[in-house]
Design an enzyme around this catalytic site. Structure first.
Site, mmCIF file in Angstrom:
data_model
loop_
_atom_site.group_PDB
_atom_site.id
_atom_site.type_symbol
_atom_site.label_atom_id
_atom_site.label_comp_id
_atom_site.label_asym_id
_atom_site.label_seq_id
_atom_site.Cartn_x
_atom_site.Cartn_y
_atom_site.Cartn_z
ATOM 1 N N HIS A 481 0.895 -1.220 -0.125
ATOM 2 C CA HIS A 481 -0.004 -0.100 0.132
ATOM 3 C C HIS A 481 0.980 1.409 0.018
ATOM 4 C CE1 HIS A 481 -3.636 2.498 1.255
ATOM 5 N NE2 HIS A 481 -2.562 3.133 1.460
ATOM 6 N N GLU A 482 1.477 1.389 0.771
ATOM 7 C CA GLU A 482 2.473 2.656 1.018
ATOM 8 C C GLU A 482 3.411 2.838 -0.194
ATOM 9 O OE1 GLU A 482 1.406 4.631 2.816
ATOM 10 O OE2 GLU A 482 0.334 3.441 4.302
ATOM 11 N N HIS A 485 1.754 4.631 -2.871
ATOM 12 C CA HIS A 485 1.765 6.076 -2.714
ATOM 13 C C HIS A 485 3.189 6.523 -3.114
ATOM 14 C CE1 HIS A 485 -1.996 6.945 -0.663
ATOM 15 N NE2 HIS A 485 -1.568 5.999 0.569
ATOM 16 N N HIS A 488 3.509 6.752 -6.851
ATOM 17 C CA HIS A 488 2.838 7.725 -7.354
ATOM 18 C C HIS A 488 3.777 9.260 -7.054
ATOM 19 C CE1 HIS A 488 -1.660 9.869 -6.910
ATOM 20 N NE2 HIS A 488 -0.808 10.142 -8.438
HETATM 21 ZN ZN LIG Z 1 -2.677 5.313 1.900
#
Ligand SMILES: [Zn+2]
Length: 704
Positions: A481-482, A485, A488
């Site tokens: 998940h992290e 990011h 991104h």
């Molecule tokens: Zn998040």
């Protein structure tokens, strides 16, 4: 004359300052990585103060420029302003979350309201707004490229949303509210950190820890030793209501003790109580919204999000409440039968684990032996990024870090050129806020010639010395998940700093991160990282199948506690401005009743008094964003499934159309271009186990 004199003086002061303060000039390190070995606590405050002073001078010069406003002399000039402040704030506010101390907390408390005032001094400057408006009004005639035109629109909107059109009297009121809000938010965060530390549970006898793994017990003993409680065991709390140890602890009395300590944070009187802060924060946000022309604070926030208004967000959630509650009740009945007595909330995770073992003969402790942190990182997280986007990673040890646990990696693009730096700070510490997050030390911007320096923070249990870090599959998902990011941020390829990387609406920002979680379970990726920490043997197929099958297990709980928290957030932020202060302990149960989601056995993921996302972070009226983004990420993942899965071509397309675009165009349009239509809810419902998997997705509607 006078002016010249003052300028000369400040030049002298600045020169002396530059010799000692590492923030004063851009870092000489690769990609301007922060020189952590040079930075002292005493450097922050003077650099923040000087940074604000300089930016105000720059902004004044832009606002008072005798030349007529142009895109270059106003908008681009603003984009170039404040470099010192950005440099120090990026390091300071990130470390204030991940590695704080008393001095930093004091600086944070002093500077937060000043920074709120600083923002207001820019956005409420009438001369500056007049220039922005003049450019906005003629934007179609200016021959701007798409990103520049969008930037003009963002600027105009940001000024309006900050109150640029208010009367002078209302501006004064707003400024006072902003400063008060920032002071209260900082206090809230500091209270949560302090009370989470103070609420750690000390256990005298090892026998009471039956059920925990030997490595968890060793870690608890090490923490006790750190606290000079030799021979005892300390169970520290993570930020959510439910605590990982409750899944394993056999002692019902200890489970109850830990659960109650967790639930009472910020709500038991004393110096860390948050109730009064919350009551005032909710009220002042409603007052702010009214000043800015909105009926509630949520209406104000969502006006600038994909969801557009609170009703849309509440509907997405409310629609899922009945199925979620039904699933939770069904599981509660099964668990009660298994336990043979009436359950309490501190029993849920324990009996859920017993039930899971029974239904899937799946055992968390056994699974953990196949999730060794470093292998998950290199052979899982990095491997997936390489398969999809062609990027490669290499750890380096020559760059300074702020804590010995922090690791640094070079990130190389497909062509072998350096793309970014990535830092990982995975282990829990007493001076680190709970949860996991991504942020940047340096944002990508072509205008400023900057490449991204990105980091991930988590709170995994640090193993005792010499032990491997074996993590749960939930932690594995957190890493993916992290890192989503982080991608991104690292793939950002925009011109302007305002539009960089994750500078997108809240309800879009969790899309790349949650999207990346899907690859943790991809067969090829999973087989590549899930290997026994000792033998290196692949996870047996039967266990793999059990993990995959049990993903939909306990969803009534997972989604239930999330929906409670997200609806609670909405309840607090849809208060009309004229309602008085609310009693926290009465408001919360009433709000959950109102949304038909009051579940005695399943408390909200965060109770109001330690819900830092909404009172201390940027998620006020925004906690729904995870579900909103999930709708999009599941839909995007199904695009991959429909188009050949994990291939470089698919990854490249996604990077090109979504991950590299930052906030440089409207998110809904960005997504529509990628998917060929708007997102639909079926993939979300299927993934959550609320709809059978054989549901046929409707054909794409005709293009409008
Ligand atoms: Zn998040």
């Amino acid at each position: 004359m006078k002016r010249l004199f003052a300028a000369a003086l400040s030049f002298v002061a600045a020169t002396a300052f530059a010799q000692t303060n590492p923030f004063f000039n851009p870092s000489p390190l690769p990609l301007q990585a922060p020189p952590f070995d040079q930075i002292k606590d005493a450097d922050y405050q003077p650099a923040i103060e000087e940074g604000m002073k300089r930016q105000i001078a720059e902004v004044e010069a832009i606002a008072n420029n005798p030349d007529p406003p142009t895109f270059e002399n106003t908008i681009v000039a603003m984009e170039k302003s404040g470099d010192l402040l950005t440099r120090v704030a990026k390091v300071f506010f990130n470390l204030a979350q991940s590695n704080t101390d008393e001095t930093m907390q004091k600086v944070e408390a002093d500077e937060s309201p000043k920074l709120a005032a600083h923002q207001d001094a820019i956005f409420l400057n009438p001369k500056l707004f007049a220039r922005v408006k003049a450019i906005y009004d003629q934007r179609n005639a200016l021959n701007l490229d798409a990103e520049s035109k969008w930037l003009v629109e963002r600027y105009y909107r940001n000024f309006i949303r900050a109150g640029a059109q208010l009367s002078e009297a209302d501006k004064t009121t707003l400024k006072a509210l902003n400063q008060e809000e920032s002071t209260l938010s900082t206090q809230y965060r500091q209270h949560v950190l302090a009370d989470t530390g103070a609420s750690a549970v000390t256990v005298d006898n090892k026998a009471d820890l039956t059920g925990l793994s030997e490595s968890d017990i060793a870690a608890a003993a090490a923490r006790a030793k750190d606290r000079k409680l030799e021979g005892k065991y300390v169970i520290t709390l993570q930020n959510t209501t439910q605590q990982p140890a409750l899944t394993f602890l056999k002692s019902r009395a200890l489970r109850e003790k830990i659960f109650k300590a967790s639930s009472a944070r910020g709500n038991h009187g004393g110096p860390n109580d948050n109730k009064a802060l919350i009551e005032r924060l909710a009220q002042l946000r409603a007052q702010k919204a009214k000043l800015l022309g909105f009926s509630t604070y949520a209406a104000y926030v969502l006006d600038d999000q994909m969801a557009k208004n609170p009703d849309n967000a509440i509907k997405l959630m409310s629609d899922m409440v009945p199925a979620t509650v039904a699933k939770a009740n069904e599981q509660a009945a099964q668990m009660r039968k298994l336990a043979g007595f009436k359950l309490q909330p501190w029993d849920w995770q324990y009996y859920a684990e017993q039930l899971r073992k029974k239904q899937y003969s799946m055992d968390e402790a056994q699974a953990k032996q196949y999730f060794e942190l470093n292998r998950v990182l290199e052979d899982g997280v990095f491997y997936a990024a390489n398969k999809l986007y062609g990027v490669t990673f290499k750890e380096r040890h020559d760059l300074p870090v702020y804590n010995p646990d922090v690791r640094v990696f070079d990130v190389f693009d497909v062509d072998g050129k350096q793309l970014a730096l990535w830092y990982a700070d995975y282990y829990s510490r007493p001076n680190k806020s709970g949860g996991a997050w991504m942020d940047t030390f340096v944002d990508q911007s072509a205008l400023l010639g900057l490449k991204p320096v990105v980091f991930n923070v988590a709170n995994f249990t640090k193993p005792a010395a010499g032990q491997p870090a074996l993590i749960s599959f939930t932690d594995v998902s957190t890493m993916f998940h992290e890192f989503g990011h982080a991608l991104h941020g690292m793939f950002s390829s925009v011109k302007y700093p305002t539009l960089t990387g994750t500078s997108v609406p809240r309800d879009f920002v969790e899309f790349p991160s949650q999207f990346n979680e899907h690859w943790a379970l991809d067969s090829e990726v999973f087989a590549h990282y899930a290997k026994h920490y000792k033998s290196g043997a692949p996870m047996p197929n039967a266990l793999v199948a059990k993990i995959k099958n049990s993903q939909k297990f306990n969803q009534g709980h997972a989604l239930g506690e999330y929906l409670e928290a997200a609806l609670l957030d909405m309840a607090w932020h849809t208060l009309p401005p004229d309602t008085g202060l609310q009693d926290v302990n009465a408001f919360e149960p009433a709000a959950l009743q109102r949304y038909n989601i009051a579940m005695p056995l399943i408390p909200p993921r965060y109770h109001t008094t330690y819900f830092s996302h909404i009172w201390g972070g940027g998620y006020a009226a925004g906690y729904y964003a995870y579900l909103w983004s999930e709708l999009i990420d599941d839909d995007a993942f199904y695009w991959f499934k429909e188009n050949g899965g994990m291939t470089l071509a698919n990854g490249q397309r996604f990077r090109e159309m979504v991950l590299s675009r930052g906030g440089s165009l409207e998110p809904a349009a960005m997504y529509r271009a990628f998917r060929g239509r708007d997102p639909i809810a079926d993939p979300l419902l299927i993934e959550r186990g609320l709809k059978p998997a054989d549901t046929k997705a409707p054909a794409a509607p005709p293009k409008k």
